[in-house]
Design a protein around this motif. Structure first.
Motif, PDB file in Angstrom:
ATOM      1  N   LEU A 102       0.820  -1.205   0.000  1.00  0.00           N
ATOM      2  CA  LEU A 102       0.000   0.000   0.000  1.00  0.00           C
ATOM      3  C   LEU A 102       0.858   1.260   0.000  1.00  0.00           C
ATOM      4  N   SER A 103       2.055   1.167   0.571  1.00  0.00           N
ATOM      5  CA  SER A 103       2.920   2.350   0.661  1.00  0.00           C
ATOM      6  C   SER A 103       3.782   2.549  -0.576  1.00  0.00           C
ATOM      7  N   GLN A 108      -0.815   9.469  -8.666  1.00  0.00           N
ATOM      8  CA  GLN A 108      -2.163   9.862  -8.264  1.00  0.00           C
ATOM      9  C   GLN A 108      -2.614  11.024  -9.137  1.00  0.00           C
ATOM     10  N   GLY A 116     -10.376  11.156  -3.154  1.00  0.00           N
ATOM     11  CA  GLY A 116      -9.890  11.027  -1.786  1.00  0.00           C
ATOM     12  C   GLY A 116     -10.396  12.136  -0.887  1.00  0.00           C
ATOM     13  N   ALA A 217      -3.619   3.183  -8.014  1.00  0.00           N
ATOM     14  CA  ALA A 217      -4.034   4.207  -7.046  1.00  0.00           C
ATOM     15  C   ALA A 217      -5.505   4.045  -6.654  1.00  0.00           C
ATOM     16  N   THR A 220      -5.039   1.195  -3.992  1.00  0.00           N
ATOM     17  CA  THR A 220      -4.212   1.453  -2.802  1.00  0.00           C
ATOM     18  C   THR A 220      -4.535   2.768  -2.110  1.00  0.00           C
ATOM     19  N   HIS A 221      -5.229   3.665  -2.789  1.00  0.00           N
ATOM     20  CA  HIS A 221      -5.602   4.938  -2.169  1.00  0.00           C
ATOM     21  C   HIS A 221      -7.118   5.084  -2.061  1.00  0.00           C
ATOM     22  N   GLN A 225      -9.240   3.964   1.238  1.00  0.00           N
ATOM     23  CA  GLN A 225      -9.920   5.042   1.971  1.00  0.00           C
ATOM     24  C   GLN A 225     -11.408   4.736   2.127  1.00  0.00           C
TER      25      GLN A 225
END
Length: 355
Positions: A102-103, A108, A116, A217, A220-221, A225
């Motif tokens: 994830l990091s 993005q 987000g 993205a 993972t983002h 979220q």
């Protein structure tokens, strides 16, 4: 009145899971989970990534509506371009995060960043609407207030991320988005709502607002979220699980993070499916790998041994490779979510995901 407890009770034990397909045929060598009849879906090939065709202007936006009412409608959906595109999109998202933490850095786009921000704002609404004190364990009525805010504020949030040529698209996009966060009347949430969030992302891809360069993205983002927000809603307002298999399911609420999370761990040098039983691994890596995060969350909110409250997760840990887990998860998603009338009867169809 007493405050709601800090964790929900373990789900009721089911004595005979006769409705569940033989998981061995989904790629899992299950020991304790057996069903009385196989399903053709369990023997189907692994769903493969599929490109999302982009809709060209002029657009013909419409308010999407429900179409699925019976098994023949399910079959129609599976054979349709809309159904194939949706499942192929989920498989493509899974493929985009194979071997990725994830990091790990990923691009993005402005659209991903904007989504987000929307999810962050919605998370702040939970903080502004604390749950009411009540004797009931599940179904805090304050969730309905949160849903009212979503209905009132959501359309303008969606309009903000659309270019001028697509502003009318709010009529089609918002119903998917609104149905992604549970049901206000029943105060519940399940894999059908989660599917509508994936459908909303599919619609953005259909409009060319996100593309394959964004997929990593998006998982993972954006999806992470979304998952964090849903867990916040679940544990703040104690939403009822909608369409849960109970003890014979992966999770009371979610499915997609198990697909994406198992993809992340494909070909991992050290961690194997059996590693979910190592507390140190869960503690140190659950924030990097969604599958481990799901197991950690389940173990945190349910009491007792994993084999007792989540025997499927326990049995899957005996599978030799994450690749086999991931392919099995994709098959199972098709069989146990996309081919189930009680779940898919709430799925929406319009000009972007056509019936």
């Amino acid at each position: 009145m007493p405050a709601p407890p800090t964790s929900p009770p373990p789900p009721p034990q089911m004595q005979t899971p006769v409705a569940y397909p033989d998981m061995g045929n989904l790629g899992f060598n299950m020991g304790s989970i057996r069903a009385s009849n196989l399903t053709l879906a369990a023997l189907a090939p692994v769903p493969q990534p599929r490109a999302v065709p982009v809709v060209q202007s002029p657009y013909a936006f419409q308010v999407p509506r429900k179409r699925i009412n019976n098994p023949s409608d399910i079959e129609h959906f599976q054979q349709s371009e809309g159904g194939k595109t949706f499942l192929g999109f989920v498989a493509a998202l899974s493929d985009s995060v194979k071997g990725k933490k994830l990091s790990d850095y990923c691009r993005q786009s402005p659209m991903v960043v904007s989504i987000g921000k929307i999810l962050s704002e919605m998370s702040s609404w939970v903080d502004q609407l604390p749950p009411k004190q009540q004797p009931a364990r599940y179904g805090n009525p304050t969730f309905r207030e949160w849903q009212t805010w979503l209905e009132e504020r959501g359309p303008s949030l969606i309009a903000q991320i659309l270019p001028d040529s697509m502003k009318l698209g709010v009529m089609e996009l918002f119903p998917y988005f609104a149905d992604s966060f549970g049901n206000a009347t029943r105060i519940d949430y399940g894999t059908g709502h989660e599917a509508n969030f994936a459908a909303w992302l599919t619609c953005l891809a259909r409009l060319g607002l996100v593309n394959e360069d964004d997929y990593q993205a998006l998982v993972t983002h954006v999806f992470v979220q979304y998952l964090d927000l849903m867990r916040k809603l679940q544990t703040t307002y104690w939403l009822e699980p909608a369409g849960s298999h109970g003890v014979w399911g992966l999770d009371d609420y979610h499915f997609l993070p198990f697909i994406f999370g198992s993809a992340q761990l494909v070909d991992h040098r050290y961690m194997k499916p059996k590693s979910i039983h190592n507390p140190d691994i869960l503690e140190n890596f659950s924030h990097e790998f969604m599958y481990l995060g799901c197991v950690e969350f389940v173990k945190r909110v349910k009491k007792g041994a994993l084999a007792e409250h989540s025997p499927m997760l326990d049995d899957i840990s005996a599978v030799p490779s994450w690749s086999k887990v991931n392919s099995g998860m994709l098959k199972m998603y098709k069989a146990e979510v996309l081919e189930k009338v009680p779940i898919m009867q709430h799925f929406l169809f319009g000009s972007l995901i056509k019936w």
